[in-house]
Design a protein around this motif. Structure first.
Motif, PDB file in Angstrom:
ATOM      1  N   ASP A  54      -1.089  -2.554 -21.077  1.00 21.39           N
ATOM      2  CA  ASP A  54      -0.914  -1.610 -22.182  1.00 21.39           C
ATOM      3  C   ASP A  54      -1.757  -1.915 -23.409  1.00 21.39           C
ATOM      4  O   ASP A  54      -1.898  -1.056 -24.287  1.00 21.39           O
ATOM      5  CB  ASP A  54       0.566  -1.556 -22.605  1.00 21.39           C
ATOM      6  N   ASP A  55      -2.279  -3.142 -23.525  1.00 21.54           N
ATOM      7  CA  ASP A  55      -3.028  -3.567 -24.706  1.00 21.54           C
ATOM      8  C   ASP A  55      -2.293  -3.220 -26.004  1.00 21.54           C
ATOM      9  O   ASP A  55      -2.847  -2.554 -26.897  1.00 21.54           O
ATOM     10  CB  ASP A  55      -4.424  -2.946 -24.718  1.00 21.54           C
ATOM     11  N   PRO A  56      -1.037  -3.690 -26.167  1.00 24.12           N
ATOM     12  CA  PRO A  56      -0.285  -3.368 -27.390  1.00 24.12           C
ATOM     13  C   PRO A  56      -0.815  -4.143 -28.593  1.00 24.12           C
ATOM     14  O   PRO A  56      -1.451  -5.199 -28.444  1.00 24.12           O
ATOM     15  CB  PRO A  56       1.135  -3.816 -27.035  1.00 24.12           C
ATOM     16  N   THR A  89      -5.062 -13.492 -20.468  1.00 21.74           N
ATOM     17  CA  THR A  89      -5.146 -12.469 -21.508  1.00 21.74           C
ATOM     18  C   THR A  89      -6.605 -12.226 -21.894  1.00 21.74           C
ATOM     19  O   THR A  89      -7.321 -13.176 -22.244  1.00 21.74           O
ATOM     20  CB  THR A  89      -4.352 -12.897 -22.759  1.00 21.74           C
ATOM     21  N   PRO A  90      -7.086 -10.989 -21.842  1.00 19.16           N
ATOM     22  CA  PRO A  90      -8.482 -10.724 -22.232  1.00 19.16           C
ATOM     23  C   PRO A  90      -8.713 -11.088 -23.702  1.00 19.16           C
ATOM     24  O   PRO A  90      -7.913 -10.717 -24.572  1.00 19.16           O
ATOM     25  CB  PRO A  90      -8.625  -9.212 -22.015  1.00 19.16           C
ATOM     26  N   PRO A  91      -9.758 -11.817 -24.016  1.00 17.58           N
ATOM     27  CA  PRO A  91     -10.029 -12.183 -25.409  1.00 17.58           C
ATOM     28  C   PRO A  91     -10.193 -10.983 -26.335  1.00 17.58           C
ATOM     29  O   PRO A  91     -10.018 -11.117 -27.551  1.00 17.58           O
ATOM     30  CB  PRO A  91     -11.331 -12.984 -25.309  1.00 17.58           C
ATOM     31  N   SER A  92     -10.514  -9.823 -25.773  1.00 14.30           N
ATOM     32  CA  SER A  92     -10.673  -8.613 -26.591  1.00 14.30           C
ATOM     33  C   SER A  92      -9.360  -7.881 -26.852  1.00 14.30           C
ATOM     34  O   SER A  92      -9.357  -6.838 -27.518  1.00 14.30           O
ATOM     35  CB  SER A  92     -11.646  -7.655 -25.891  1.00 14.30           C
ATOM     36  N   SER A  93      -8.238  -8.402 -26.364  1.00 17.11           N
ATOM     37  CA  SER A  93      -6.939  -7.737 -26.530  1.00 17.11           C
ATOM     38  C   SER A  93      -6.608  -7.537 -28.006  1.00 17.11           C
ATOM     39  O   SER A  93      -6.861  -8.408 -28.844  1.00 17.11           O
ATOM     40  CB  SER A  93      -5.836  -8.559 -25.874  1.00 17.11           C
ATOM     41  N   ARG A  94      -6.008  -6.394 -28.316  1.00 16.77           N
ATOM     42  CA  ARG A  94      -5.644  -6.106 -29.706  1.00 16.77           C
ATOM     43  C   ARG A  94      -4.644  -7.113 -30.258  1.00 16.77           C
ATOM     44  O   ARG A  94      -4.600  -7.361 -31.473  1.00 16.77           O
ATOM     45  CB  ARG A  94      -5.069  -4.697 -29.809  1.00 16.77           C
ATOM     46  N   VAL A  95      -3.846  -7.687 -29.376  1.00 16.04           N
ATOM     47  CA  VAL A  95      -2.832  -8.638 -29.822  1.00 16.04           C
ATOM     48  C   VAL A  95      -3.455  -9.931 -30.360  1.00 16.04           C
ATOM     49  O   VAL A  95      -2.773 -10.737 -30.994  1.00 16.04           O
ATOM     50  CB  VAL A  95      -1.846  -8.936 -28.663  1.00 16.04           C
ATOM     51  N   LEU A  96      -4.746 -10.109 -30.125  1.00 17.14           N
ATOM     52  CA  LEU A  96      -5.435 -11.308 -30.603  1.00 17.14           C
ATOM     53  C   LEU A  96      -6.282 -11.057 -31.834  1.00 17.14           C
ATOM     54  O   LEU A  96      -7.018 -11.950 -32.265  1.00 17.14           O
ATOM     55  CB  LEU A  96      -6.325 -11.880 -29.492  1.00 17.14           C
ATOM     56  N   ASP A  97      -6.193  -9.856 -32.429  1.00 16.23           N
ATOM     57  CA  ASP A  97      -7.017  -9.604 -33.616  1.00 16.23           C
ATOM     58  C   ASP A  97      -6.449 -10.366 -34.808  1.00 16.23           C
ATOM     59  O   ASP A  97      -5.463 -11.101 -34.698  1.00 16.23           O
ATOM     60  CB  ASP A  97      -7.151  -8.099 -33.885  1.00 16.23           C
ATOM     61  N   ASP A  98      -7.066 -10.189 -35.960  1.00 15.37           N
ATOM     62  CA  ASP A  98      -6.674 -10.983 -37.124  1.00 15.37           C
ATOM     63  C   ASP A  98      -5.594 -10.323 -37.980  1.00 15.37           C
ATOM     64  O   ASP A  98      -5.361 -10.734 -39.119  1.00 15.37           O
ATOM     65  CB  ASP A  98      -7.895 -11.306 -37.986  1.00 15.37           C
ATOM     66  N   ASP A 120     -11.315 -19.175 -29.033  1.00 16.89           N
ATOM     67  CA  ASP A 120     -12.433 -18.554 -29.736  1.00 16.89           C
ATOM     68  C   ASP A 120     -12.062 -17.158 -30.239  1.00 16.89           C
ATOM     69  O   ASP A 120     -12.639 -16.683 -31.243  1.00 16.89           O
ATOM     70  CB  ASP A 120     -13.652 -18.463 -28.816  1.00 16.89           C
ATOM     71  N   ALA A 121     -11.120 -16.497 -29.549  1.00 15.06           N
ATOM     72  CA  ALA A 121     -10.674 -15.163 -29.960  1.00 15.06           C
ATOM     73  C   ALA A 121      -9.635 -15.228 -31.069  1.00 15.06           C
ATOM     74  O   ALA A 121      -9.216 -14.185 -31.583  1.00 15.06           O
ATOM     75  CB  ALA A 121     -10.105 -14.412 -28.754  1.00 15.06           C
ATOM     76  N   GLY A 122      -9.199 -16.433 -31.433  1.00 20.59           N
ATOM     77  CA  GLY A 122      -8.267 -16.594 -32.537  1.00 20.59           C
ATOM     78  C   GLY A 122      -6.858 -16.959 -32.151  1.00 20.59           C
ATOM     79  O   GLY A 122      -5.982 -17.074 -33.024  1.00 20.59           O
ATOM     80  N   ALA A 123      -6.593 -17.158 -30.857  1.00 18.53           N
ATOM     81  CA  ALA A 123      -5.233 -17.481 -30.424  1.00 18.53           C
ATOM     82  C   ALA A 123      -4.906 -18.947 -30.663  1.00 18.53           C
ATOM     83  O   ALA A 123      -5.779 -19.817 -30.568  1.00 18.53           O
ATOM     84  CB  ALA A 123      -5.069 -17.147 -28.944  1.00 18.53           C
TER      85      ALA A 123
END
Length: 220
Positions: A54-56, A89-98, A120-123
């Motif tokens: 779902d890329d929530p 989890t894909p590094p581009s997932s919205r749940v990993l944004d800032d 590297d994606a911020g997790a």
């Protein structure tokens, strides 16, 4: 830690179709309720399968609720937590944004290259278990990070694991007026299922919301 589980299911107990695709079960009033529930918590937790399907975003939508959190000395959004044993989890997932802090609970066996990509994606990675995430250990690690009130939003495997581990204090369950069907469609509590001992719920309140029913339970 106080743990709240929340879910929306069809009248026949399904969270989505057998294709595991996102289906709108509730309506605007329930969406607003869930937004307020998120705003009342320190973190929102979902499974890696939910993120991949779902890329929530798992953020608070209402600007007034975000403002209230800031006035209380909190970040605008609760932290996001993904349970993902193999760090898929894909590094581009919205749940990993800032927009908010993002934790990923992984197993000790998670490949190092995937760990690096997520960092590297911020997790922020928290190891909890080996071949499978130990959810109780993961919740304890989150408590060490200052999380006092946790919202578990699913999917069915994660909800089952939370109940199995005895972590859930209350359940909010929206039952919508539609049928989904399918023996392979996910339910509120997937996983291996309970056999000898079954979690008991104490129904505290029933309310009509949108074209469905909201049930609130305490977990005994």
């Amino acid at each position: 830690m106080h743990v709240v589980a929340n879910a929306a299911m069809s009248a026949d107990g399904k969270l989505s179709s057998r294709r595991r695709e996102q289906i709108v079960i509730s309506g605007p009033d329930d969406f607003a309720r869930v937004d307020a529930l998120r705003a009342s918590c320190d973190a929102v937790l979902v499974g890696g399968g939910t993120v991949r399907a779902d890329d929530p975003h798992l953020t608070v939508e209402d600007p007034e609720l975000r403002a209230e959190r800031r006035e209380a000395g909190k970040p605008a959004h609760p932290a996001r937590v993904v349970v993902d044993t193999r760090a898929r989890t894909p590094p581009s997932s919205r749940v990993l944004d800032d927009a908010a802090v993002s934790y990923v609970l992984i197993g000790a066996s998670a490949p190092e290259d995937r760990r690096t990509a997520l960092r590297d994606a911020g997790a922020e990675l928290l190891v909890a278990g080996d071949e499978r995430v130990d959810l109780a250990a993961g919740v304890a690690a989150l408590e060490d990070e200052g999380i006092d009130r946790l919202l578990v939003e699913g999917g069915g495997e994660i909800l089952f694991s939370a109940f199995e581990a005895g972590l859930v204090d209350e359940l909010s369950l929206f039952v919508g007026s539609l049928l989904i069907g399918g023996r392979d469609a996910p339910t509120l509590a997937d996983g291996t299922g309970f056999v000898d001992e079954f979690p008991e719920l104490d129904l505290k309140d029933v309310e009509r919301v949108d074209d469905g029913v909201l049930c609130r339970y305490a977990v005994e």
